[in-house]
Design a protein around this motif. Structure first.
Motif, PDB file in Angstrom:
ATOM      1  N   GLU A 205       0.714  -1.605  -0.048  1.00  0.00           N
ATOM      2  CA  GLU A 205      -0.269  -0.110   0.059  1.00  0.00           C
ATOM      3  C   GLU A 205       1.214   1.140  -0.125  1.00  0.00           C
ATOM      4  OE1 GLU A 205      -2.817   2.524   3.012  1.00  0.00           O
ATOM      5  OE2 GLU A 205      -2.789   0.638   3.316  1.00  0.00           O
ATOM      6  N   PHE A 209       1.521   4.312  -2.743  1.00  0.00           N
ATOM      7  CA  PHE A 209       1.046   5.405  -2.796  1.00  0.00           C
ATOM      8  C   PHE A 209       2.055   6.838  -2.919  1.00  0.00           C
ATOM      9  CE2 PHE A 209      -2.407   4.981   0.822  1.00  0.00           C
ATOM     10  CZ  PHE A 209      -3.306   5.638  -0.029  1.00  0.00           C
ATOM     11  N   PHE A 213      -0.857   5.876  -6.618  1.00  0.00           N
ATOM     12  CA  PHE A 213      -2.243   5.646  -6.613  1.00  0.00           C
ATOM     13  C   PHE A 213      -2.872   6.075  -5.955  1.00  0.00           C
ATOM     14  CE2 PHE A 213       0.644   2.650  -9.364  1.00  0.00           C
ATOM     15  CZ  PHE A 213      -0.099   1.941 -10.200  1.00  0.00           C
ATOM     16  N   ARG A 214      -4.089   6.442  -6.301  1.00  0.00           N
ATOM     17  CA  ARG A 214      -5.099   6.747  -5.485  1.00  0.00           C
ATOM     18  C   ARG A 214      -5.977   5.642  -4.561  1.00  0.00           C
ATOM     19  NH1 ARG A 214      -8.193  11.532  -9.251  1.00  0.00           N
ATOM     20  NH2 ARG A 214      -6.214  13.020  -9.440  1.00  0.00           N
ATOM     21  N   SER A 215      -5.976   4.807  -5.211  1.00  0.00           N
ATOM     22  CA  SER A 215      -6.726   3.976  -4.830  1.00  0.00           C
ATOM     23  C   SER A 215      -5.189   2.354  -4.006  1.00  0.00           C
ATOM     24  CB  SER A 215      -7.774   2.732  -6.058  1.00  0.00           C
ATOM     25  OG  SER A 215      -6.777   2.614  -6.567  1.00  0.00           O
ATOM     26  N   ALA A 216      -4.320   3.305  -3.337  1.00  0.00           N
ATOM     27  CA  ALA A 216      -3.258   1.736  -3.055  1.00  0.00           C
ATOM     28  C   ALA A 216      -3.904   1.001  -2.279  1.00  0.00           C
ATOM     29  CB  ALA A 216      -2.438   3.240  -2.359  1.00  0.00           C
ATOM     30  N   LYS A 217      -5.114   1.596  -1.161  1.00  0.00           N
ATOM     31  CA  LYS A 217      -5.714   0.633  -0.526  1.00  0.00           C
ATOM     32  C   LYS A 217      -6.506  -1.256  -0.963  1.00  0.00           C
ATOM     33  CE  LYS A 217      -7.389  -0.298   4.793  1.00  0.00           C
ATOM     34  NZ  LYS A 217      -5.914   0.004   5.031  1.00  0.00           N
ATOM     35  N   LEU A 218      -6.546  -0.669  -2.030  1.00  0.00           N
ATOM     36  CA  LEU A 218      -7.987  -1.710  -2.528  1.00  0.00           C
ATOM     37  C   LEU A 218      -6.418  -2.242  -3.271  1.00  0.00           C
ATOM     38  CD1 LEU A 218     -10.548  -2.864  -3.163  1.00  0.00           C
ATOM     39  CD2 LEU A 218     -10.371  -1.191  -4.914  1.00  0.00           C
ATOM     40  N   LEU A 219      -5.603  -2.350  -3.976  1.00  0.00           N
ATOM     41  CA  LEU A 219      -5.036  -2.402  -5.141  1.00  0.00           C
ATOM     42  C   LEU A 219      -3.810  -3.253  -3.916  1.00  0.00           C
ATOM     43  CD1 LEU A 219      -3.857   0.068  -7.759  1.00  0.00           C
ATOM     44  CD2 LEU A 219      -5.247  -1.638  -8.192  1.00  0.00           C
ATOM     45  N   SER A 220      -3.320  -2.890  -2.916  1.00  0.00           N
ATOM     46  CA  SER A 220      -2.887  -4.182  -2.057  1.00  0.00           C
ATOM     47  C   SER A 220      -2.736  -4.905  -1.954  1.00  0.00           C
ATOM     48  CB  SER A 220      -2.663  -3.148  -1.264  1.00  0.00           C
ATOM     49  OG  SER A 220      -3.044  -2.701   0.109  1.00  0.00           O
ATOM     50  N   LYS A 222      -5.763  -6.637  -2.979  1.00  0.00           N
ATOM     51  CA  LYS A 222      -5.358  -7.587  -4.498  1.00  0.00           C
ATOM     52  C   LYS A 222      -4.144  -7.879  -5.250  1.00  0.00           C
ATOM     53  CE  LYS A 222      -9.246  -5.521  -6.490  1.00  0.00           C
ATOM     54  NZ  LYS A 222      -9.926  -4.307  -7.684  1.00  0.00           N
TER      55      LYS A 222
END
Length: 250
Positions: A205, A209, A213-220, A222
């Motif tokens: 995450e 960041f 990446f703005r949606s780093a928490k969601l992508l991390s 996945k």
């Protein structure tokens, strides 16, 4: 004003009027080293990293080393190197093997003590037990000189100057073949720290960041799930692909 416990446990800097910068964590305080280490990347700080740093700084305050134990890939060496950057100290990484003898280790200690550098001995338990006994006597002499605030002391039959901010760290990979058990007199000179499982999701995450990446928490989440599924489902084999295969797939 009373400081909060979380603030006391954090690594922080304090500038004094006498042009002196000190680094403080917990009840340990160190003079900043001002060692230029280049523009190198930093380690992602996780709760495990903070706990490891607190253990190391507490050990250094007592003139002890730190023993980081755990499997490969848990960040043992990188944590020590990143703390050395934070304190402005030069850190030498040395990969140990069974071919090391007491003469080589004695020369290393002579250089470390006189230069005031840090050294991290990777896979320290690969050294032969006879050499470990000689290393223990060297480390006991260095600690005794630090405890007595000596300016000069005798090591390897030579009278040398002591720079008290030198430090020695070791890493252990237990469970592997060819590893030996450390003697008790050597264990007492190092404060133990277990490095087991890093927080991969938090690390991913923060790295995302830092790349924007703005949606780093969601992508991390996945990404970590993808790698965990891949490690469980795919076979452990190396991929040997030539350049022609990559450029001209079938």
């Amino acid at each position: 004003m009373k400081k909060s416990p979380l603030l006391i446990l954090q690594l922080r800097y304090k500038w004094h009027d006498c042009n002196l910068c000190t680094v403080i964590q917990g009840y340990a305080s160190f003079e900043y080293g001002y060692e230029y280490l280049g523009c190198s990347p930093r380690l992602v700080i996780t709760p495990l990293t903070d706990q490891c740093w607190l253990t190391i700084t507490g050990a250094l305050q007592l003139n002890l080393g730190c023993c980081l134990a755990g499997p490969a890939g848990t960040g043992k060496t990188e944590t020590v190197k990143d703390l050395s950057k934070a304190l402005g100290k030069f850190c030498l990484t040395y990969n140990c093997s069974g071919d090391l003898d007491d003469k080589v280790m004695g020369k290393l200690f002579l250089g470390l003590v006189q230069s005031g550098s840090w050294c991290c001995f990777d896979e320290f338990n690969r050294i032969d037990i006879e050499v470990l006994s000689a290393i223990a006597s060297h480390l006991q002499a260095i600690k005794a000189a630090k405890d007595s605030l000596s300016v000069r002391f005798v090591l390897e039959g030579k009278e040398i100057r002591l720079k008290p901010h030198c430090a020695i760290f070791i890493t252990l990979n237990p469970g592997y073949k060819g590893r030996v058990e450390l003697p008790d007199n050597l264990k007492s000179l190092f404060r133990p720290m277990s490095m087991i499982i890093p927080d991969y999701e938090l690390i991913a995450e923060i790295m995302l960041f830092s790349e924007g990446f703005r949606s780093a928490k969601l992508l991390s989440g996945k990404i970590i799930n993808l790698y965990q599924l891949s490690s469980k489902r795919l076979s452990q084999q190396e991929m040997h692909l030539s350049v022609n295969m990559l450029l001209n797939p079938v």
